[in-house]
Design a protein around this motif. Structure first.
Motif, PDB file in Angstrom:
ATOM      1  N   ILE A  56      46.354  44.821  26.570  1.00 21.59           N
ATOM      2  CA  ILE A  56      45.006  45.706  25.947  1.00 21.59           C
ATOM      3  C   ILE A  56      45.063  45.022  24.251  1.00 21.59           C
ATOM      4  O   ILE A  56      46.007  44.977  23.867  1.00 21.59           O
ATOM      5  N   LEU A  57      44.182  43.844  24.594  1.00 21.48           N
ATOM      6  CA  LEU A  57      43.801  44.102  22.974  1.00 21.48           C
ATOM      7  C   LEU A  57      42.375  43.855  22.232  1.00 21.48           C
ATOM      8  O   LEU A  57      41.437  43.061  22.553  1.00 21.48           O
ATOM      9  N   PRO A  58      42.213  45.003  21.583  1.00 23.26           N
ATOM     10  CA  PRO A  58      40.757  45.136  21.483  1.00 23.26           C
ATOM     11  C   PRO A  58      40.548  44.409  20.002  1.00 23.26           C
ATOM     12  O   PRO A  58      41.439  43.659  19.729  1.00 23.26           O
ATOM     13  N   GLU A  59      39.052  43.915  20.323  1.00 25.28           N
ATOM     14  CA  GLU A  59      38.695  42.426  19.663  1.00 25.28           C
ATOM     15  C   GLU A  59      37.148  42.786  19.052  1.00 25.28           C
ATOM     16  O   GLU A  59      36.105  43.268  20.062  1.00 25.28           O
ATOM     17  N   LYS A  60      36.476  43.709  17.946  1.00 23.17           N
ATOM     18  CA  LYS A  60      35.280  44.115  17.533  1.00 23.17           C
ATOM     19  C   LYS A  60      34.398  43.236  17.782  1.00 23.17           C
ATOM     20  O   LYS A  60      33.006  43.279  16.801  1.00 23.17           O
ATOM     21  N   GLU A  61      34.757  41.755  17.069  1.00 28.40           N
ATOM     22  CA  GLU A  61      33.409  40.875  16.355  1.00 28.40           C
ATOM     23  C   GLU A  61      32.485  40.896  16.731  1.00 28.40           C
ATOM     24  O   GLU A  61      31.141  40.372  16.619  1.00 28.40           O
ATOM     25  N   ALA A  62      32.612  40.919  18.757  1.00 30.92           N
ATOM     26  CA  ALA A  62      31.484  40.878  19.482  1.00 30.92           C
ATOM     27  C   ALA A  62      31.554  41.493  20.940  1.00 30.92           C
ATOM     28  O   ALA A  62      32.434  42.153  20.997  1.00 30.92           O
ATOM     29  N   PRO A  63      30.571  42.190  21.029  1.00 24.51           N
ATOM     30  CA  PRO A  63      30.266  42.942  22.197  1.00 24.51           C
ATOM     31  C   PRO A  63      30.401  42.671  23.289  1.00 24.51           C
ATOM     32  O   PRO A  63      29.821  42.613  24.662  1.00 24.51           O
ATOM     33  N   VAL A  64      31.840  41.593  23.467  1.00 32.55           N
ATOM     34  CA  VAL A  64      31.561  41.056  24.822  1.00 32.55           C
ATOM     35  C   VAL A  64      33.421  41.574  25.043  1.00 32.55           C
ATOM     36  O   VAL A  64      34.480  42.141  24.124  1.00 32.55           O
ATOM     37  N   ILE A  65      33.480  41.592  26.617  1.00 29.99           N
ATOM     38  CA  ILE A  65      35.284  41.252  27.054  1.00 29.99           C
ATOM     39  C   ILE A  65      35.789  40.357  27.952  1.00 29.99           C
ATOM     40  O   ILE A  65      34.396  40.536  28.945  1.00 29.99           O
ATOM     41  N   PRO A 185      29.758  41.886  29.274  1.00 30.68           N
ATOM     42  CA  PRO A 185      29.277  42.588  28.029  1.00 30.68           C
ATOM     43  C   PRO A 185      30.129  43.557  27.872  1.00 30.68           C
ATOM     44  O   PRO A 185      30.503  44.291  28.712  1.00 30.68           O
ATOM     45  N   ALA A 186      30.709  44.685  26.784  1.00 30.77           N
ATOM     46  CA  ALA A 186      31.369  45.251  26.820  1.00 30.77           C
ATOM     47  C   ALA A 186      30.430  46.270  27.053  1.00 30.77           C
ATOM     48  O   ALA A 186      31.823  47.693  28.046  1.00 30.77           O
ATOM     49  N   ASN A 187      29.656  46.717  27.782  1.00 28.03           N
ATOM     50  CA  ASN A 187      29.063  48.261  28.249  1.00 28.03           C
ATOM     51  C   ASN A 187      29.442  47.651  30.050  1.00 28.03           C
ATOM     52  O   ASN A 187      29.132  48.819  30.778  1.00 28.03           O
ATOM     53  N   LYS A 188      30.072  47.008  30.257  1.00 27.47           N
ATOM     54  CA  LYS A 188      30.018  46.274  31.724  1.00 27.47           C
ATOM     55  C   LYS A 188      31.464  46.908  31.687  1.00 27.47           C
ATOM     56  O   LYS A 188      31.776  46.018  33.075  1.00 27.47           O
TER      57      LYS A 188
END
Length: 505
Positions: A56-65, A185-188
């Motif tokens: 797992i690598l968190p990257e908060k610059e854009a709301p995508v995964i 998208p990050a909420n999925k």
């Protein structure tokens, strides 16, 4: 009913976000090392009780995964006479489950089983030469296929992903591994957990025989109707005598035709076990949420027997091998040499040698074979072929220029190889090559998907994702003496395999 929630702007964001400076800005390893160290510090590893790994690598610059599921199984793991199984399974992994891709699975299941029975009867009748039985069984088979297709919801898995904002849904099979990937998208996050776990917990290999024809057509295009494709298949079969790298990933035609659903089911159940799967998740995620959801969805998988490993060891080559094919093609020249696997201490030296000889217009092969001597229209190389998890090949290949001969290409290539063995590479040229390798790696890491694929691949092939980052350090440490030492030990006549495509004209 699933809702369409994505906007055009979100689609743009799903292409990925940069972690590290652009490759164009890299001048030396000291500039990028601090950035890479910061990335490493943010990476979290997690393993379920069943053996499945998550990176797992968190990257908060854009709301995508971006999600990558890496199955540590490829063409090299297949049995004799069952080649193509890994690639076949990749196709079928998009066909859905008992809930996704069907309107009535119980009715469909009965027809799928009947299809298998009739197909087996048809094969038996064909072997016996019973033409009347073959005719009747073909009619029955086609009728059953039409009946089964009435229950299929075409591409439902892909439509769910697309409707919920996913992009880049795809997969790839190699000699070493099979990988599945897309971005959401990050909420999925939870939707991905549900979809991905279901397709490997509850797959239905529907439309098997239709997909078989698709794969056969793919083979015709890539191999049977392609001079270079034919040569590559013959070349590998000549260079390797024992190791499964000698076999094509797509499979031999006869094997593809003979594979059945039970073969694919057996292959799946053997290799798609939790400890053989690694998932890399990169983007706007909370690692604790990933862990919790992984337990809920992938924790349902029970620990299975460890899959069999590839045990064949290719014996040392003792003399030059050659393969010549006369085809409707311009003349091509191929030359390969055995080399060790990615885990060998000299792996990066082979990367440097390949880049030095064949990467771009500043490479030695392009400058000398294409521009100066004009014996080739193109001249390239691959540092690891057809994979690198196991000992493999350094491969060079060139398309002969209209007024040149294959012998001239061979002589020019030999001259460059001998030069590499006998002349020290200048510090300036070596530094340029190192920068090219660093820039290439950076381009691969410059997006969520690129980072996720590399992390999963290095975990699967080398045992640790950290080797992705230490490889840059190893490249920076390569010396002219290292290049000369490896070139002298590798580029010998007894270790060489030659392939020539001769023109029919």
């Amino acid at each position: 009913m699933l809702r369409l929630i994505i906007t055009i702007s979100c689609i743009f964001l799903l292409s990925g976000t940069a972690f590290i400076p652009s490759a164009k800005a890299v001048n030396n390893s000291s500039q990028i090392q601090p950035y890479l160290e910061r990335v490493k510090e943010r990476i979290i590893e997690y393993e379920l009780d069943n053996g499945m790994k998550f990176i797992i690598l968190p990257e908060k610059e854009a709301p995508v995964i971006s999600f990558v599921t890496y199955a540590d199984v490829g063409g090299a793991n297949e049995e004799q006479r069952k080649t193509g199984a890994a690639h076949f399974l990749e196709h079928l992994a998009f066909k859905g489950t008992t809930e996704i891709g069907t309107t009535n699975y119980q009715q469909e299941k009965a027809l799928l089983n009947r299809l298998d029975q009739v197909h087996n009867q048809l094969e038996t009748a064909q072997e016996k030469g019973n033409s009347e039985a073959v005719k009747q069984l073909k009619t029955k088979f086609e009728t059953l296929q039409k009946q089964a297709s009435q229950y299929v919801k075409q591409n439902e898995y892909g439509k769910i992903v697309q409707t919920e904002g996913g992009v880049g849904l795809n997969a790839a099979t190699s000699a070493d591994y099979t990988v599945y990937f897309y971005s959401f998208p990050a909420n999925k996050l939870e939707l991905w957990m549900s979809l991905e776990s279901e397709r490997f917990l509850d797959p239905v290999f529907r439309e098997f025989y239709k997909e078989q024809q698709v794969i056969l057509e793919e083979r015709r295009l890539r191999t049977d109707n392609s001079p270079v494709g034919k040569m590559i298949e013959e070349f590998l079969g000549t260079a390797f005598t024992t190791h499964p790298y000698q076999r094509p990933v797509i499979g031999y035609e006869a094997d593809i035709r003979n594979l059945n659903r039970s073969d694919i089911r057996e292959f799946f159940e053997t290799y798609y076990v939790p400890e053989n799967l690694t998932t890399a998740i990169v983007g706007d995620v909370d690692p604790e949420e990933v862990k919790a959801l992984a337990e809920v969805y992938f924790g349902r998988f029970s620990r299975q027997e460890t899959p069999p490993k590839v045990t064949e060891i290719e014996p040392s080559q003792t003399e030059t091998r050659e393969i010549n094919l006369t085809l409707n093609s311009q003349p091509w020249y191929f030359e390969g040499y055995h080399r060790p696997a990615i885990t060998d201490k000299d792996h990066v030296i082979y990367e440097v040698i390949s880049t030095l000889l064949s990467n771009g217009r500043t490479s030695r092969l392009y400058r000398n074979l294409v521009e100066e001597k004009q014996v080739a229209l193109s001249a390239r190389g691959i540092s690891s072929f057809p994979g690198n998890k196991f000992p493999n090949l350094v491969l060079f290949y060139a398309l002969t220029a209209p007024n040149a001969s294959l012998e001239q290409v061979s002589d020019a290539l030999t001259l460059e190889i001998e030069r590499l063995k006998n002349e020290r590479v200048s510090d300036e040229e070596l530094e340029r090559v190192k920068t090219q390798i660093q820039a290439s790696l950076l381009r691969n890491l410059d997006s969520n998907k690129g980072m996720a694929r590399r992390l999963a691949e290095y975990e699967g092939k080398t045992g640790s994702w950290e080797n992705l980052f230490t490889e840059l350090e190893a490249v920076a440490a390569v010396t002219p003496d290292d290049i000369q030492r490896v070139a002298r030990s590798t580029f010998t006549e007894e270790n060489r395999t030659i392939g020539r495509i001769l023109s029919e004209k």
